[in-house]
Motif scaffolding. Structure first.
Motif, PDB file in Angstrom:
ATOM      1  N   THR A   1     -13.035 -17.554   2.625  1.00  0.00           N
ATOM      2  CA  THR A   1     -13.068 -16.296   1.868  1.00  0.00           C
ATOM      3  C   THR A   1     -12.479 -15.156   2.690  1.00  0.00           C
ATOM      4  OG1 THR A   1     -15.054 -17.050   0.732  1.00  0.00           O
ATOM      5  CG2 THR A   1     -14.584 -14.696   0.640  1.00  0.00           C
ATOM      6  N   PHE A   2     -12.834 -15.095   3.976  1.00  0.00           N
ATOM      7  CA  PHE A   2     -12.290 -14.050   4.845  1.00  0.00           C
ATOM      8  C   PHE A   2     -10.777 -14.177   4.963  1.00  0.00           C
ATOM      9  CE2 PHE A   2     -16.542 -13.983   7.255  1.00  0.00           C
ATOM     10  CZ  PHE A   2     -17.035 -13.003   6.422  1.00  0.00           C
ATOM     11  N   LEU A   3     -10.274 -15.392   5.103  1.00  0.00           N
ATOM     12  CA  LEU A   3      -8.833 -15.603   5.213  1.00  0.00           C
ATOM     13  C   LEU A   3      -8.112 -15.221   3.919  1.00  0.00           C
ATOM     14  CD1 LEU A   3      -8.723 -18.969   7.176  1.00  0.00           C
ATOM     15  CD2 LEU A   3      -8.122 -16.701   8.022  1.00  0.00           C
TER      16      LEU A   3
ATOM     17  N   ASP B   1      -4.784 -11.287   0.923  1.00  0.00           N
ATOM     18  CA  ASP B   1      -4.624 -10.342  -0.179  1.00  0.00           C
ATOM     19  C   ASP B   1      -4.383  -8.919   0.326  1.00  0.00           C
ATOM     20  OD1 ASP B   1      -5.008 -12.440  -1.896  1.00  0.00           O
ATOM     21  OD2 ASP B   1      -7.069 -11.891  -2.431  1.00  0.00           O
ATOM     22  N   GLU B   2      -5.084  -8.554   1.376  1.00  0.00           N
ATOM     23  CA  GLU B   2      -4.898  -7.232   1.965  1.00  0.00           C
ATOM     24  C   GLU B   2      -3.500  -7.095   2.567  1.00  0.00           C
ATOM     25  OE1 GLU B   2      -6.858  -4.994   5.692  1.00  0.00           O
ATOM     26  OE2 GLU B   2      -8.288  -5.701   4.185  1.00  0.00           O
TER      27      GLU B   2
ATOM     28  N   ASP C   1      -0.858  -8.732   1.542  1.00  0.00           N
ATOM     29  CA  ASP C   1       0.064  -8.654   0.414  1.00  0.00           C
ATOM     30  C   ASP C   1       0.120  -7.238  -0.159  1.00  0.00           C
ATOM     31  OD1 ASP C   1       0.648 -11.311   0.694  1.00  0.00           O
ATOM     32  OD2 ASP C   1      -0.562 -11.962  -1.025  1.00  0.00           O
ATOM     33  N   LEU C   2      -1.020  -6.604  -0.287  1.00  0.00           N
ATOM     34  CA  LEU C   2      -1.059  -5.232  -0.783  1.00  0.00           C
ATOM     35  C   LEU C   2      -0.318  -4.293   0.171  1.00  0.00           C
ATOM     36  CD1 LEU C   2      -2.058  -3.149  -2.822  1.00  0.00           C
ATOM     37  CD2 LEU C   2      -4.145  -2.983  -1.467  1.00  0.00           C
ATOM     38  N   PHE C   3      -0.519  -4.483   1.460  1.00  0.00           N
ATOM     39  CA  PHE C   3       0.188  -3.665   2.455  1.00  0.00           C
ATOM     40  C   PHE C   3       1.698  -3.856   2.319  1.00  0.00           C
ATOM     41  CE2 PHE C   3       2.023  -3.246   6.732  1.00  0.00           C
ATOM     42  CZ  PHE C   3       1.735  -1.912   6.960  1.00  0.00           C
ATOM     43  N   MET C   4       2.120  -5.098   2.114  1.00  0.00           N
ATOM     44  CA  MET C   4       3.540  -5.387   1.965  1.00  0.00           C
ATOM     45  C   MET C   4       4.104  -4.682   0.725  1.00  0.00           C
ATOM     46  SD  MET C   4       5.964  -7.265   3.449  1.00  0.00           S
ATOM     47  CE  MET C   4       5.318  -8.731   4.187  1.00  0.00           C
ATOM     48  N   ILE C   5       3.363  -4.691  -0.376  1.00  0.00           N
ATOM     49  CA  ILE C   5       3.815  -4.021  -1.592  1.00  0.00           C
ATOM     50  C   ILE C   5       3.886  -2.512  -1.388  1.00  0.00           C
ATOM     51  CG2 ILE C   5       3.150  -3.481  -3.969  1.00  0.00           C
ATOM     52  CD1 ILE C   5       2.162  -6.378  -4.175  1.00  0.00           C
ATOM     53  N   VAL C   6       2.927  -1.958  -0.675  1.00  0.00           N
ATOM     54  CA  VAL C   6       2.944  -0.514  -0.417  1.00  0.00           C
ATOM     55  C   VAL C   6       4.154  -0.151   0.438  1.00  0.00           C
ATOM     56  CG1 VAL C   6       1.752   1.332   0.824  1.00  0.00           C
ATOM     57  CG2 VAL C   6       0.481  -0.162  -0.705  1.00  0.00           C
ATOM     58  N   VAL C   7       4.410  -0.935   1.469  1.00  0.00           N
ATOM     59  CA  VAL C   7       5.533  -0.634   2.357  1.00  0.00           C
ATOM     60  C   VAL C   7       6.869  -0.846   1.649  1.00  0.00           C
ATOM     61  CG1 VAL C   7       6.705  -1.334   4.475  1.00  0.00           C
ATOM     62  CG2 VAL C   7       4.238  -1.060   4.460  1.00  0.00           C
ATOM     63  N   LEU C   8       6.983  -1.909   0.864  1.00  0.00           N
ATOM     64  CA  LEU C   8       8.249  -2.230   0.208  1.00  0.00           C
ATOM     65  C   LEU C   8       8.358  -1.644  -1.201  1.00  0.00           C
ATOM     66  CD1 LEU C   8       8.500  -5.956   1.226  1.00  0.00           C
ATOM     67  CD2 LEU C   8       9.788  -4.047   2.169  1.00  0.00           C
ATOM     68  N   GLY C   9       7.397  -0.874  -1.622  1.00  0.00           N
ATOM     69  CA  GLY C   9       7.368  -0.355  -2.986  1.00  0.00           C
ATOM     70  C   GLY C   9       8.624   0.378  -3.382  1.00  0.00           C
TER      71      GLY C   9
ATOM     72  N   TRP D   1       6.006 -13.863   2.457  1.00  0.00           N
ATOM     73  CA  TRP D   1       5.354 -13.079   1.411  1.00  0.00           C
ATOM     74  C   TRP D   1       5.998 -13.310   0.055  1.00  0.00           C
ATOM     75  CZ3 TRP D   1       7.591  -8.954  -1.356  1.00  0.00           C
ATOM     76  CH2 TRP D   1       6.731  -8.345  -2.257  1.00  0.00           C
ATOM     77  N   HIS D   2       7.316 -13.177  -0.029  1.00  0.00           N
ATOM     78  CA  HIS D   2       7.930 -13.254  -1.362  1.00  0.00           C
ATOM     79  C   HIS D   2       7.879 -14.675  -1.921  1.00  0.00           C
ATOM     80  CE1 HIS D   2      11.958 -15.128  -0.939  1.00  0.00           C
ATOM     81  NE2 HIS D   2      12.077 -14.491   0.205  1.00  0.00           N
ATOM     82  N   THR D   3       7.859 -15.694  -1.073  1.00  0.00           N
ATOM     83  CA  THR D   3       7.693 -17.049  -1.616  1.00  0.00           C
ATOM     84  C   THR D   3       6.248 -17.300  -2.033  1.00  0.00           C
ATOM     85  OG1 THR D   3       7.465 -17.913   0.630  1.00  0.00           O
ATOM     86  CG2 THR D   3       9.640 -18.042  -0.375  1.00  0.00           C
ATOM     87  N   ARG D   4       5.292 -16.722  -1.314  1.00  0.00           N
ATOM     88  CA  ARG D   4       3.877 -16.904  -1.656  1.00  0.00           C
ATOM     89  C   ARG D   4       3.520 -16.225  -2.973  1.00  0.00           C
ATOM     90  NH1 ARG D   4       1.709 -15.212   2.790  1.00  0.00           N
ATOM     91  NH2 ARG D   4       1.354 -13.084   2.131  1.00  0.00           N
TER      92      ARG D   4
END
Length: 98
Positions: free
Chosen positions: A36-38, A43-44, A46-54, A81-84
Motif C-alpha cells: 500500500t505504501f509503495l 501515485d504521488e 505520478d501526480l508530481f510528474m503531471i504537475v511538472v509536465l502539465g 511514467w508515460h508507459t505506466r
C-alpha cells in the motif's frame, strides 16, 4: 579485562538488542502495508510528474514558471511514467524517449 571495557561491551550488546527489537517492530507494523505504501508513493510521484509536465501536456498551469525548474528532475523517470499511465509514445513533441 577492565571494568570500563566490560561496561562498553554490555552497552554495545544492549544497543544491538534494542536495534533488533526496533527493526522487528518496524517490520511487524509496516510489513502488511508495504504494498500500500509503495502504491501510494507511485501515485504521488505520478501526480508530481503531471504537475511538472502539465504545461508541456497542454494543461494551463499558473505556476509553470516554477515547475519548469523541476523538469530536469523528472526526465530520468519520464519514459517509465508515460508507459505506466498507458501512453505508448512520448506525449511531448520535443521529447522522443521511445
Amino acid at each position: 579485562m577492565t571494568p570500563a571495557h566490560g561496561g562498553a561491551q554490555r552497552r554495545e550488546r544492549r544497543s544491538r538488542r534494542w536495534g533488533a527489537l526496533r527493526d522487528g517492530l518496524q517490520e511487524f507494523y509496516t510489513g502488511p502495508y508495504r504494498r500500500t505504501f509503495l502504491r501510494e508513493q507511485r501515485d504521488e510521484d505520478d501526480l508530481f510528474m503531471i504537475v511538472v509536465l502539465g504545461e508541456a501536456l497542454g494543461v494551463p498551469d499558473p505556476a509553470a514558471y516554477y515547475s519548469a525548474e523541476l523538469l530536469p528532475a523528472v526526465w530520468d523517470d519520464f519514459h517509465a511514467w508515460h508507459t505506466r499511465v498507458g501512453i505508448p509514445r512520448s506525449p511531448l513533441d520535443h521529447v522522443a524517449c521511445c
